[in-house]
Every structure is written in C-alpha cells, then in structure tokens.
Design an enzyme around this catalytic site. Structure first.
Site, PDB file in Angstrom:
ATOM      1  N   GLY A 135       0.777  -1.234   0.000  1.00  0.00           N
ATOM      2  CA  GLY A 135       0.000   0.000   0.000  1.00  0.00           C
ATOM      3  C   GLY A 135       0.805   1.280   0.000  1.00  0.00           C
TER       4      GLY A 135
ATOM      5  N   GLY B 139       3.429  -2.802  -4.483  1.00  0.00           N
ATOM      6  CA  GLY B 139       3.164  -2.909  -5.918  1.00  0.00           C
ATOM      7  C   GLY B 139       3.294  -1.554  -6.585  1.00  0.00           C
ATOM      8  N   ARG B 140       2.316  -0.685  -6.319  1.00  0.00           N
ATOM      9  CA  ARG B 140       2.279   0.648  -6.920  1.00  0.00           C
ATOM     10  C   ARG B 140       3.592   1.402  -6.718  1.00  0.00           C
ATOM     11  NH1 ARG B 140      -2.441   3.885  -7.098  1.00  0.00           N
ATOM     12  NH2 ARG B 140      -3.304   2.486  -5.533  1.00  0.00           N
TER      13      ARG B 140
ATOM     14  N   ARG C 155      -8.368   4.076 -14.136  1.00  0.00           N
ATOM     15  CA  ARG C 155      -8.288   4.661 -12.801  1.00  0.00           C
ATOM     16  C   ARG C 155      -9.038   5.988 -12.645  1.00  0.00           C
ATOM     17  NH1 ARG C 155      -4.207   6.313 -10.603  1.00  0.00           N
ATOM     18  NH2 ARG C 155      -4.708   5.612  -8.493  1.00  0.00           N
TER      19      ARG C 155
ATOM     20  N   CYS D 135     -17.882   6.122 -25.445  1.00  0.00           N
ATOM     21  CA  CYS D 135     -19.210   6.715 -25.248  1.00  0.00           C
ATOM     22  C   CYS D 135     -19.663   6.583 -23.799  1.00  0.00           C
ATOM     23  CB  CYS D 135     -20.213   6.083 -26.201  1.00  0.00           C
ATOM     24  SG  CYS D 135     -19.995   6.605 -27.898  1.00  0.00           S
TER      25      CYS D 135
END
Length: 436
Positions: free
Chosen positions: A258, A294-295, A331, A363
């Site tokens: 995190g 991860g991020r 995201r 769309c």
C-alpha cells in the site's frame, strides 16, 4: 477527479520526475529514450515501462529497510502490473511475489519466480486454484476466513501435503485513502476480525494439512503517511505476543503493502520514516518480515502515450480528445484518480496554457482523464504522456467499445523493446462462435 487539489503545472511535473527530460529536438524523453520515437515505431495508445526506474525504486526501498537493520523479504504485488517482462525484472532483483489468483500465480511461474517465494492472498481462492498452488509448492497462503482455513485443510489433506498458512488480521485501521482502495476497516470484505484470531489460530494448529506460521495484514493502497502503518503494526505486534503467550508458534509477520506515490509534484511515502516505523513497532519480534509493495515499485515507472484526435470547443468549454480512453486507463473513471499529463513536444511547454478537459472517445461521460487541466494548444496528431500509469493501468484495461488493447514497450539501457504487440481489431472476435 480532484484536479483542484493538484497545483503542479507542466514544468513542475517534469522537474519532479528524474527519469524524464525534455530535449529541444527530440521532445520528452524517458530514461534517455525519446518517447516520440516509441510512438512513431508502435503507434498510440502505447504503454511504456522503464526497467531502470523499477530497479531504482526497488533499491531505494530495500536500502531504507536495510538502514534500519531490518531483514524484510519483498514480495512484489503482481496485481499492480503482471507483465512477464516486469516480473522478470523482479526475479532478477531477488524479489518474491504476492498473487491473488491462479492466473497471477502461473504468471510468476512462467517468469521463473520460485513457487516457494510466492504468497497467495485474496478473499476468494477457489478449490482448484488452491490445489494447483499447493501442488506447485507455494510458499505461503494468507487465510482470509475460518471457512477458507477448513477448505485448505481438506484440500491439503487429500493431496498429502502441508500448507503453510498465515491468518490475515483485519486491524480495523483507517488508512486515510480512497474508500474503494481501503482494505483494513471492519466493514471491508478482507481479513479476519482481530478478536477471532486467537481461537482460529489455535484451530489451525490442530487441523491436518495446515501449519499456521504467522499473521498478515494489509490496510489499503496509496497510503502516504506512516501513521496508519504504526497503528496497524502495533496491533499486529500485540497479536503476535498474545499468540505466543497462549503457547502458539509465530514465525512470520506479513506487513502487506500500500505504499503511496506522488501523482503530482508532491512526494510519495517517505521511505526512511516508513522503515523506522517498521523497526519501532515490529523490529524486535524475532519474526520473518514480508512486505508486498506494488504501486510504489512500478507506478512511476510507467506511462501511457496518446495522440490528440482533435480539440473541441463547446461554448466556453475546451476539450482535448485523445485516442486513449477509459478502456485503456480505468483509474480516473473508477477512482477519480489524478494523473499528470505532459505534452511530448518541447515547444508546447513554452506556449500559454488554458483549462481543458482531457477526454477519450469512449461513449461514457466517465471517459475523462482530467478536468480543467491547464494545457497548451494541442493540434491533431500532437502527443501526450499520461504519467505514473505503471500500476493498475494495463492490468485493468479492456476492449470496451470494441477497442483493441494497446501495445506495450519496455525501455532499458537506452533502448526500447516491444513486449506486447497491439491487438488487432480482428483479434477481438477471433475466439467467438455464432450458433447455426
């Protein structure tokens, strides 16, 4: 989409990213490679990942932990970016992996990461997935419920093997992040309530086919302060001590992941402060520590290149319409996430800016990357880089509106390599069948 909270202008976005540079002739470069050259070779939209950036971020994290004399084994969270080329980089760095599906587990095996270095997390592991992972010799399974524990015991018993398990404790800690990416509150679907851990751990110790070895927790994603970790890790330490007092063996503490990044020009998680928090709260427990980022490792190491289709003026509203869309980068539509956006042309940084909504052609009203973003005039064919898209970008993409998936390129050592070809339109339906 909280653009109003992000004060970074185009020069500030560029200055905050050491891997980016603007050259008068070549335009925006990433790790020394002109991004226009990548777009010329492989078209847009195209994902670009930087191997050097991944290695540098891994080194920064491990160095901060080692400075606190912590021996923490990093297990890369595969869900952030599961490309085999990315997994191969982490294998060479010595990282393990954290997976949440059989597909992710088999990807790690394809990339050469040893099964013994893989942690299997996730709230809903199907029996067939567990059997496959156990048969391959997976190193650890993070148990999310009493029901799952019984299921693992039954499967391992039938297979004649022993599953090393840790119980994922829900510490009921508010990580202060977006409600859709928090995982450590009592109302979330993840983990086991702290008050239920002691009895369930004792139950695990008595079951055939399982060996309880420790506690895990994960409180959310994109966390920018060590404070929530301090609270959660203190609760985990108290739980470890309580289990040991009850005569139960605890040798592993899985700290989750995190760690957040800066999407504007703000800093991400301060690594030194985070490492000091780990040392203070759990460093003296005498357990094997695992961390599952991860991020933090791949987010700033990736971007999405896109070309301008046209600029549209609707009354006093200016729209820049790109060939990338929400099916590529979900995201902003899903989390109201903010991403920096830079033109690839050097001259454009010198031109006056005015507010524009930067949107895609899908769309859906939600197909919007930025609102009222200060941007220079962008002619058709001009290109932009949507920054910090290396995590939760391509892995969440789809072919919505019958749009083929984008190509992907890896930059390494001043060269770029195609690692995923662009999907063709015909490939969208090549596996479909129409009954007679």
């Amino acid at each position: 989409m909280a653009d109003a909270t992000q004060a970074a202008g185009l020069p500030e976005l560029l200055a905050a990213r050491p891997a980016l540079s603007m050259h008068a002739r070549d335009g925006l470069c990433f790790e020394g490679v002109p991004l226009n050259a990548i777009a010329d070779a492989h078209g847009t939209p195209v994902w670009v990942y930087g191997a050097g950036s991944i290695r540098a971020r891994y080194a920064a994290l491990t160095t901060a932990l080692e400075a606190q004399k912590l021996n923490v084994h990093v297990h890369y969270a595969v869900k952030a970016n599961d490309h085999l080329a990315v997994l191969n980089i982490f294998r060479h760095l010595g990282a393990g992996a954290d997976v949440v599906s059989l597909g992710e587990f088999l990807r790690t095996q394809r990339a050469g990461i040893a099964a013994a270095d893989v942690v299997y997390s996730g709230v809903g592991k199907a029996p067939v997935e567990l059997a496959e992972a156990l048969g391959a010799g997976i190193g650890q399974i993070n148990v999310e419920s009493a029901e799952e524990l019984e299921m693992i015991s039954a499967i391992a018993g039938r297979m004649g093997c022993t599953a090393k398990v840790v119980l994922r404790m829900n510490p009921d800690v508010d990580a202060g992040t977006h409600e859709k990416i928090t995982t450590g509150l009592a109302g979330n679907k993840f983990g086991i309530a702290a008050q239920d851990i002691p009895a369930l751990y004792a139950r695990a110790a008595s079951l055939p086919g399982v060996e309880p070895v420790g506690i895990a927790l994960h409180i959310g994603s994109q966390i920018l302060s060590p404070a929530p970790y301090a609270e959660a890790y203190a609760k985990a330490a108290a739980m470890v001590r309580a289990l040991r007092t009850a005569g139960l063996a605890v040798s592993v503490l899985d700290l989750g992941g995190g760690l957040g990044i800066g999407y504007g020009d703000e800093p991400g998680m301060p690594l030194a402060a985070f490492a000091a928090t780990v040392r203070r709260e759990v460093g003296a427990l005498g357990v094997r520590l695992l961390l599952e980022p991860g991020r933090y490792l791949v987010g700033p190491a990736g971007m999405l290149l896109s070309s301008v289709i046209l600029e549209k003026q609707a009354g006093d509203k200016r729209f820049i319409v790109l060939d990338a869309a929400m099916n590529d980068l979900m995201r902003p539509a899903l989390y109201e996430a903010w991403h920096g956006i830079l033109p690839l042309g050097a001259a454009q940084l010198q031109n006056p800016v005015s507010p524009a909504d930067i949107v895609g052609p899908v769309c859906e009203t939600a197909d919007c990357f930025a609102k009222d973003r200060p941007m220079p005039p962008m002619a058709p064919g001009a290109r932009v880089a949507i920054l910090d898209a290396g995590a939760y970008g391509a892995v969440m993409s789809s072919s919505y509106n019958a749009r083929p998936r984008a190509a992907a390129v890896l930059v390494d050592g001043g060269h770029f390599h195609l690692i995923t070809p662009r999907q063709s339109i015909a490939q969208l339906w090549e596996d479909e069948a129409v009954p007679a």
